[in-house]
Design a protein around this motif. Structure first.
Motif, PDB file in Angstrom:
ATOM      1  N   TYR A 119       0.911  -1.312  -0.027  1.00 36.62           N
ATOM      2  CA  TYR A 119       0.002   0.503   0.243  1.00 36.62           C
ATOM      3  C   TYR A 119       1.107   1.535   0.339  1.00 36.62           C
ATOM      4  O   TYR A 119       1.750   0.978   0.722  1.00 36.62           O
ATOM      5  CB  TYR A 119      -1.219  -0.111   1.511  1.00 36.62           C
ATOM      6  CG  TYR A 119      -2.144  -1.272   1.132  1.00 36.62           C
ATOM      7  CD1 TYR A 119      -3.197  -0.764   0.391  1.00 36.62           C
ATOM      8  CD2 TYR A 119      -1.615  -2.464   1.281  1.00 36.62           C
ATOM      9  CE1 TYR A 119      -4.213  -1.638   0.556  1.00 36.62           C
ATOM     10  CE2 TYR A 119      -3.024  -3.437   1.854  1.00 36.62           C
ATOM     11  CZ  TYR A 119      -4.011  -2.641   0.605  1.00 36.62           C
ATOM     12  OH  TYR A 119      -5.029  -4.177   0.838  1.00 36.62           O
ATOM     13  N   GLY A 122      -2.088   5.172   1.381  1.00 37.61           N
ATOM     14  CA  GLY A 122      -3.205   4.700   1.839  1.00 37.61           C
ATOM     15  C   GLY A 122      -3.999   4.005   0.842  1.00 37.61           C
ATOM     16  O   GLY A 122      -5.113   3.523   0.700  1.00 37.61           O
ATOM     17  N   ILE A 153      -7.151   2.159   2.679  1.00 34.69           N
ATOM     18  CA  ILE A 153      -6.748   2.330   4.640  1.00 34.69           C
ATOM     19  C   ILE A 153      -6.814   3.316   4.974  1.00 34.69           C
ATOM     20  O   ILE A 153      -6.001   4.245   4.175  1.00 34.69           O
ATOM     21  CB  ILE A 153      -5.613   1.050   4.556  1.00 34.69           C
ATOM     22  CG1 ILE A 153      -4.561   1.189   4.121  1.00 34.69           C
ATOM     23  CG2 ILE A 153      -6.123  -0.155   4.385  1.00 34.69           C
ATOM     24  CD1 ILE A 153      -3.220   0.764   4.832  1.00 34.69           C
ATOM     25  N   PRO A 154      -6.484   3.987   6.168  1.00 33.99           N
ATOM     26  CA  PRO A 154      -6.412   4.611   7.251  1.00 33.99           C
ATOM     27  C   PRO A 154      -4.886   4.827   7.036  1.00 33.99           C
ATOM     28  O   PRO A 154      -4.666   6.302   7.174  1.00 33.99           O
ATOM     29  CB  PRO A 154      -7.109   4.494   8.412  1.00 33.99           C
ATOM     30  CG  PRO A 154      -8.166   3.291   8.043  1.00 33.99           C
ATOM     31  CD  PRO A 154      -7.940   2.639   6.711  1.00 33.99           C
ATOM     32  N   TYR A 155      -4.017   3.962   6.898  1.00 37.40           N
ATOM     33  CA  TYR A 155      -2.574   4.465   7.347  1.00 37.40           C
ATOM     34  C   TYR A 155      -2.327   4.947   5.864  1.00 37.40           C
ATOM     35  O   TYR A 155      -2.470   4.420   5.454  1.00 37.40           O
ATOM     36  CB  TYR A 155      -2.067   3.310   8.187  1.00 37.40           C
ATOM     37  CG  TYR A 155      -0.894   3.052   7.824  1.00 37.40           C
ATOM     38  CD1 TYR A 155      -0.189   3.571   9.391  1.00 37.40           C
ATOM     39  CD2 TYR A 155       0.407   2.410   7.023  1.00 37.40           C
ATOM     40  CE1 TYR A 155       1.348   3.499   9.689  1.00 37.40           C
ATOM     41  CE2 TYR A 155       1.644   2.474   7.624  1.00 37.40           C
ATOM     42  CZ  TYR A 155       2.492   3.045   8.735  1.00 37.40           C
ATOM     43  OH  TYR A 155       3.767   3.528   9.310  1.00 37.40           O
ATOM     44  N   LYS A 156      -0.913   5.952   6.219  1.00 29.89           N
ATOM     45  CA  LYS A 156      -1.047   6.536   4.973  1.00 29.89           C
ATOM     46  C   LYS A 156       0.361   6.022   4.231  1.00 29.89           C
ATOM     47  O   LYS A 156       1.520   6.684   3.279  1.00 29.89           O
ATOM     48  CB  LYS A 156      -0.991   8.260   4.644  1.00 29.89           C
ATOM     49  CG  LYS A 156      -2.222   7.851   5.470  1.00 29.89           C
ATOM     50  CD  LYS A 156      -3.621   7.924   4.407  1.00 29.89           C
ATOM     51  CE  LYS A 156      -4.989   8.356   3.951  1.00 29.89           C
ATOM     52  NZ  LYS A 156      -5.838   7.666   3.080  1.00 29.89           N
ATOM     53  N   HIS A 237      -7.344  -2.580  13.096  1.00 31.21           N
ATOM     54  CA  HIS A 237      -7.814  -1.844  12.645  1.00 31.21           C
ATOM     55  C   HIS A 237      -7.911  -0.553  11.252  1.00 31.21           C
ATOM     56  O   HIS A 237      -8.159   0.094  11.835  1.00 31.21           O
ATOM     57  CB  HIS A 237      -6.864  -0.378  14.167  1.00 31.21           C
ATOM     58  CG  HIS A 237      -7.242   0.938  13.826  1.00 31.21           C
ATOM     59  ND1 HIS A 237      -8.019   1.814  14.098  1.00 31.21           N
ATOM     60  CD2 HIS A 237      -6.492   2.151  13.755  1.00 31.21           C
ATOM     61  CE1 HIS A 237      -8.051   2.799  14.144  1.00 31.21           C
ATOM     62  NE2 HIS A 237      -6.951   3.202  13.495  1.00 31.21           N
ATOM     63  N   ASN A 238      -6.911  -1.481  10.952  1.00 26.21           N
ATOM     64  CA  ASN A 238      -7.118  -0.716   9.289  1.00 26.21           C
ATOM     65  C   ASN A 238      -7.754  -1.283   8.459  1.00 26.21           C
ATOM     66  O   ASN A 238      -7.466  -1.272   6.999  1.00 26.21           O
ATOM     67  CB  ASN A 238      -5.218  -0.699   8.720  1.00 26.21           C
ATOM     68  CG  ASN A 238      -4.972   0.293   9.070  1.00 26.21           C
ATOM     69  OD1 ASN A 238      -5.005   1.004   9.047  1.00 26.21           O
ATOM     70  ND2 ASN A 238      -4.016   0.092  10.547  1.00 26.21           N
TER      71      ASN A 238
END
Length: 662
Positions: A119, A122, A153-156, A237-238
């Motif tokens: 990824y 995100g 996903i939220p994680y960038k 969480h992601n």
């Protein structure tokens, strides 16, 4: 971007996560389909807003040209195995001795296909198979078809995660039911089905087969993630699907209790597992423990014992292979073993049946060797009622009724009639198989069907099938596209190199490796056909039995005619070796050892063979050169003791680069 398109994509991503990952959909299927249709219509109106990760791209429909090779940034390791309490206890003691008391995370070992996802900012950008751990295949478009894998996903920050792609049991049953209706070869188990699906060139096939995935490892450092249990929480969480059946254990008693509990639950799970993975929880301690060349020292996989079940052996039947070998097979009352239905098992030969005292009507214990191949472990004589009798091996072929021959020193019986219909059929199946000419979609059931309809009677008939295209299209269960795909695969097979053709011909005692050795040494078919016995046994790895088989095969008029017919169809009759360049590797026996860093072992082997070498697996007085990488062990030591020339990887790469430039 059109605002409504963005809203719909976000909504459908959310609804997909609820459905595929949480199993708690908040909208009806009808509402989901309505929104999907609206998004599809808007995307057609606004092609400038195309996004490869849009939910609409998961419907499939792309035809891929192939799978590119990708080198992993971090090696994907395999796990070492443990098979009993003592193996795991030794592992725990080794860990405690190295890093002190620690806790462990135990996870179910999913029986699937290892995968790496990438990824960026995100957004999902790439999926790569494990391959050999160093280089894998890019299967990004196929992975997009799996509903539970998030496209955003939220994680960038840049992220790489690892996990397992699998086929749920329900999907497996559906896929095999469909293949049975279409007279296609059934998948042996869900793992094989998942692996075969991921390598499909039609993404629509992947979409329809409903694969899934569990994710369990971060392949990059993430701030605040200090343990394996932290990693699982981060993944969940992601939006990634993690397997909830994991536990943190502090000692061997807790570890073994978890294993026993899940051994009992195994059959009731909606997916296949073949063991339990035990990992050191602390990432710092994982780093401290490190890796061997192939496996992490901070993890081990406990492998379940092969499941054994009892069923009745109702009959013993015989099958005749391409070489005339006659194999007895047990016919069983249908029983479920390791997740799939089993109704037959190979009994190998007459001596195997006698040694295990297996009789028709016996109750027998059955398991799957390696969780794949059904086998009869033993009979249960205490459950006999007097109706069972000692099995007498037949004296004639069950197909052509020719007298069977058992050669001195061998346990097998053979039908020596070269025109036996069963031998002819099996020879065509072998010729078209993946390891031989790799004619995609020409499996055993299709060959049998075409044989029944007098379209395939010999190997050379495969290359005249295009003359019967109209007939094939009219056959029940076939479409124009599938027939054209088959005919294209047959045409493509003509370019396969000599070693594949030799293996496909099914010469007795000539397996894949021997075929390759012969092709590399003799370079083309005519030279091999003209080779004498002395010339053959002079080739490394070719013994007197193999040499006699080659001589016997090519002196048969029918086989000579077969080769001439295959030549007339345009099949390739030479090897991949470059003939017009003399290299330092030409005609040398070379051994590779140690861990190579600049290329994979298979890549190195291919280069050596390309430039005339015969690559062997062991060092002997006949070895000319040993090429070594990092952590080279006993093979390098033996080479030095024998005075065999050695070369490090850097020198090897420099030498090869000279020829590559030319």
């Amino acid at each position: 971007m059109n605002q409504r398109i963005k809203e719909l994509r976000d909504l459908l991503h959310t609804y997909g996560y609820e459905y595929y990952v949480l199993d708690k959909p908040s909208v009806s299927d009808q509402e989901y389909d309505r929104l999907m249709q609206e998004l599809q219509d808007l995307e057609k109106e606004h092609p400038e807003d195309y996004d490869a990760n849009s939910p609409t791209q998961r419907v499939g429909g792309k035809i891929l040209e192939g799978f590119g090779k990708v080198r992993h940034v971090r090696q994907m390791y395999s796990l070492g195995n443990g098979y009993n309490y003592e193996d795991l206890q030794s592992f725990v003691k080794r860990v405690d001795a190295s890093v002190g008391d620690t806790d462990f995370v135990l996870e179910l070992k999913i029986d699937g296909l290892a995968m790496s996802l990438h990824y960026d900012n995100g957004i999902f950008v790439q999926a790569v198979t494990r391959g050999d751990g160093v280089v894998g295949e890019d299967v990004t478009e196929n992975i997009r078809m799996i509903g539970s894998i998030p496209m955003q996903i939220p994680y960038k920050d840049t992220l790489e995660i690892r996990g397992e792609i699998y086929m749920p049991k329900a999907s497996f049953e559906q896929v095999n039911a469909k293949r049975a209706k279409q007279n296609e070869e059934l998948f042996a188990n869900p793992r094989n089905a998942a692996a075969g699906t991921i390598r499909q060139l039609d993404t629509n096939v992947v979409y329809q087969r409903k694969l899934d995935g569990f994710w369990y490892q971060l392949a990059v450092d993430v701030e605040g993630v200090n343990s394996q249990s932290d990693s699982l929480e981060f993944l969940a969480h992601n939006g990634f699907k993690i397997n909830p059946e994991y536990r943190i254990c502090k000692n061997m008693d807790e570890i073994w209790s978890f294993i026993e509990t899940n051994s009992e639950k195994r059959a009731t799970l909606p997916y296949e597992i073949d063991g339990i993975v035990i990992k050191v929880n602390s990432l710092a301690k994982q780093n401290q423990l490190g890796y061997t060349v192939k496996t992490p020292k901070w993890a081990i996989a406990y492998k379940f014992p092969a499941e054994e079940v009892v069923t009745k052996l109702t009959d013993i039947t015989l099958t005749v292979g391409r070489t005339g070998k006659v194999t007895p097979n047990a016919v069983l009352e249908v029983v479920r073993v390791a997740g799939t239905k089993v109704q037959a098992a190979q009994l190998h030969n007459e001596d195997y049946i006698a040694h295990k005292d297996i009789r028709i009507g016996d109750m027998v214990v059955v398991r799957k060797a390696g969780d794949i191949i059904p086998e009869v472990v033993r009979s249960l004589p205490e459950r006999r009622d007097g109706s069972q009798g000692v099995y007498t091996f037949p004296t004639t072929c069950p197909v052509c009724h020719t007298h069977l021959v058992r050669y001195d020193g061998e346990a097998d019986h053979y039908c020596i009639n070269v025109d036996c219909p069963a031998r002819v059929l099996e020879s065509m199946v072998h010729f078209a198989s993946r390891d031989a000419m790799n004619i995609d979609t020409l499996g055993d059931k299709r060959i049998a069907l075409f044989h029944e309809n007098h379209l395939l009677d010999t190997i050379e008939d495969i290359y005249t099938l295009h003359e019967h295209r109209d007939t094939l299209i009219q056959m029940e269960g076939f479409k124009e596209t599938s027939i054209d795909k088959l005919l294209d695969a047959i045409e493509t097979s003509k370019s396969k190199p000599l070693d594949d053709l030799l293996y496909g011909l099914g010469i007795k005692h000539i397996g894949k490796k021997a075929a390759h050795v012969l092709a590399q040494h003799f370079k083309d078919m005519d030279q091999l056909m003209a080779a004498t016995y002395d010339q053959l046994i002079a080739v490394n790895d070719i013994g007197y039995i193999s040499a006699e088989s080659v001589i016997d095969f090519f002196k048969e008029d029918s086989n000579q005619r077969l080769i001439e017919r295959l030549k007339s169809f345009g099949l390739r009759m030479n090897s991949d070796t470059i003939d017009n360049i003399e290299t330092m590797f030409s005609d040398k026996t070379v051994v590779l050892t140690g861990s190579l860093t600049g290329l994979t072992r298979n890549e190195a082997k291919a280069l050596l063979e390309k430039y005339g070498a015969n690559v062997s697996g062991s060092v002997s007085k006949k070895t000319d050169l040993v090429i070594y990488g990092e952590e080279a062990g006993s093979k390098l030591s033996k080479a030095q003791q024998l005075g065999v020339e050695t070369m490090d990887e850097a020198t090897f790469l420099a030498e090869v680069s000279k020829y590559e430039e030319n």
